[in-house]
Design an enzyme around this catalytic site. Structure first.
Site, mmCIF file in Angstrom:
data_model
loop_
_atom_site.group_PDB
_atom_site.id
_atom_site.type_symbol
_atom_site.label_atom_id
_atom_site.label_comp_id
_atom_site.label_asym_id
_atom_site.label_seq_id
_atom_site.Cartn_x
_atom_site.Cartn_y
_atom_site.Cartn_z
ATOM 1 C CE LYS A 1 -4.230 1.851 2.155
ATOM 2 N NZ LYS A 1 -5.220 1.510 3.191
ATOM 3 C CD GLU B 1 -19.736 -0.973 8.028
ATOM 4 O OE1 GLU B 1 -19.037 0.064 7.495
ATOM 5 O OE2 GLU B 1 -19.927 -2.081 7.492
ATOM 6 N NE ARG C 1 -21.377 -1.759 4.977
ATOM 7 C CZ ARG C 1 -20.731 -2.595 4.025
ATOM 8 N NH1 ARG C 1 -20.855 -1.893 2.634
ATOM 9 N NH2 ARG C 1 -19.949 -3.559 4.087
#
Length: 585
Positions: A245, A331, A359
């Site tokens: 990354k 979530e 969500r």
């Protein structure tokens, strides 16, 4: 410059390996130049440069379907599919979204800004392909962080059972937004990395997948070779690719969390460029309060789902220890875990961005509210003045939360109210409570809020008047206040001004009293009008002589809007509201 002459993936097929390397270098340079001046997702895209070049060199998009998870790693993909001008010319920087968008290109299958969805999307795309007896590849890309979301497992399971051509790429950089914790899927991936894919306990093989591991996920030649090997395969395969990354920009390689997204920043030093003096923010006030609360109360605990920076920085998280839990990009798990914590005597606070709250309807309704457990939900960025990409809108929360039984949803209008609501919500054990963390400049009254919030749905009348009663919800209380001031200044009307505070119930006593000396009730909310607070008020007053005007945002997916223009489009200006009020009277 090679990039300037790329009109689409077909042009990459003609390039030599040396030219592909040069193209990768060019895209990385262009990417850094844009993000450093304009902002955006830096780390995820820097790590995907070589992989994206290899994908479009080997596969045949849009015949072959490439489906990105969350899609904040798709800037290179956009450059290679005819949209490079939006990255090379500052005048066109805003021509494209930060996420995949079919309105921009046939190479983008979905508008996608939430995570852990690519595998489920791919399962539908590939099965439709098979039903139509078509021949093409379906390539689904998902990160290691996104694998923490439950939908990823559902997609993995379904694709394995379909047993047909499906190429799943695990973009593993040992990093979500923050550093991945130990245990679970992260340990499974770590063991595979350490053994270069040879670990006995291989979750993907156990599910029935063919499996390949690539140690150097930024090696262009090896990526091309691997993709060619699996192209047109007749069964599901997982390509576990280890990438860096932030690859190619040292500050991003050294601090993955800092350079997940943001900007602008200096290419020389890697420091973010700050605009003006650092001032107090509601997010900062919330974090300070929670830090103190956790120290004082060993049963208090903060839960987050993959976005820990909205609450605590990395140093604070390390100091807090077990009283902070990042469940990953999950979530639903966060809500139901919060419910379990509350049931067993802890004092849980779940901090979530409003767009990701969407969500979790079933968990909030069935698990937390039906069981009436006193978890606290802090809803961040719930405002028109927050994220403005159509995939990340945060102003749908009031209709979403306010109609769930047992829930108490609070909308503070200043610092003192916010802190008082936090203290009450965490210490009470009667209801699930959500607080709409204010957005905008911090407003301080200088006086401690001593409201007893256990007396539910009691509004605060800031000013008594007549003819017109204006209810200003949360972030838009100040807008309501300005309307009131202009009515007085221009028309000598002393309006009643109300701060509702509660969004999940009405102050019926107050509403009933308005009939005596009011003709009009006006509601102003920083959220969707349809099903919102104002329409609840209008419904209650439907059989009275009072007229009602509701102001808010019309139900629509707005994309990359200008706030002032959107406010005006929705009639959310002082002049317009005053004009409508006077005409009505």
């Amino acid at each position: 410059m090679i990039l300037e002459n790329i009109s689409g993936p077909q042009d990459l097929k003609k390039l030599t390996i040396e030219e592909l390397h040069k193209l990768a270098d060019e895209t990385r340079t262009v990417l850094l130049e844009k993000i450093s001046s304009h902002g955006g997702h830096s780390g995820p895209n820097l790590g995907m440069v070589e992989m994206t070049v290899a994908l479009h060199h080997v596969f045949d998009s849009p015949v072959d379907k490439i489906i990105f998870d969350v899609s904040h790693q798709t800037y290179i993909h956009k450059m290679l599919t005819g949209r490079q001008k939006a990255f090379m010319d500052p005048k066109h920087y805003d021509d494209v979204s930060g996420y995949t968008n079919p309105k921009e290109s046939e190479h983008d299958l979905f508008t996608m800004g939430h995570t852990s969805t690519s595998l489920s999307l791919a399962s539908g795309v590939l099965h439709a392909r098979d039903l139509k007896n078509e021949k093409s590849n379906v390539v689904a890309i998902i990160g290691d962080g996104a694998l923490s979301g439950g939908m990823a497992y559902e997609g993995l399971n379904t694709i394995a059972t379909l047993g047909t051509n499906a190429i799943i790429i695990i973009n593993d950089n040992d990093q979500s937004i923050a550093k991945n914790p130990k245990g679970g899927i992260y340990t499974a991936l770590e063991n595979l990395r350490k053994t270069k894919g040879q670990a006995t306990n291989n979750i993907f093989k156990a599910l029935g997948y063919d499996y390949h591991y690539l140690e150097d996920g930024n090696n262009l030649e090896e990526l091309i070779s691997l993709f060619k090997e699996v192209k047109d395969i007749d069964h599901p395969v997982v390509l576990h690719i280890y990438t860096e990354k932030g690859k190619g920009f040292k500050p991003a390689e050294e601090n993955h969390e800092k350079f997940h997204a943001g900007g602008p920043f200096s290419l020389e030093t890697g420091e973010y460029i700050k605009k003006g003096a650092v001032t107090s923010t509601y997010n900062g006030i919330t974090s300070e309060y929670l830090t103190k609360k956790l120290k004082e109360d060993p049963l208090a605990v903060v839960i987050n789902a993959g976005t820990p920076g909205i609450v605590f920085n990395r140093k604070l998280r390390e100091q807090i220890g077990s009283q902070f839990i990042d469940v990953g990009i999950a979530e639903e798990q966060a809500v139901t875990m919060t419910t379990g914590l509350a049931k067993n005597g802890a004092k849980p606070v779940w901090a979530v961005l409003s767009t990701f709250l969407q969500r979790t309807y079933d968990q909030l309704s069935h698990d937390m509210a039906l069981n009436n457990q006193a978890g606290v939900v802090l809803v961040y960025s719930a405002s028109i003045n927050s994220m403005n990409d159509e995939s990340h809108l945060g102003f749908f929360d009031i209709p979403f939360l306010s109609h769930i039984p047992n829930f108490v949803y609070l909308a503070p209008t200043n610092k003192e109210e916010h802190l008082a609501m936090l203290e009450w919500a965490i210490n009470q054990n009667e209801h699930p409570v959500a607080i709409r963390v204010p957005v905008g400049s911090v407003i301080e009254t200088g006086e401690e809020d001593e409201t007893d919030y256990s007396i539910l749905n009691k509004n605060k009348v800031e000013k008594f008047g007549e003819q017109v009663a204006i209810f200003g919800v949360g972030n838009f209380y100040n807008l309501a206040e300005k309307v009131s001031e202009q009515l007085k200044l221009e028309h000598n009307i002393e309006a009643t001004l109300v701060n509702p505070r509660f969004l999940t119930g009405l102050d019926k006593e107050l509403l009933n009293s308005l009939e005596d000396n009011h003709k009009l009730v006006v509601t102003v909310e920083d959220g969707i009008v349809e099903g919102g607070y104002g329409q609840t008020v209008a419904s209650y007053l439907g059989n009275t002589e009072l007229k009602v005007q509701n102001y808010g945002i019309n139900k629509k997916f707005y994309d990359r809007y200008n706030v002032e223009e959107l406010m005006e489009e929705n009639g959310l200006t002082v002049d317009n509201m005053v004009k409508n009020i006077i005409e009505n009277l």
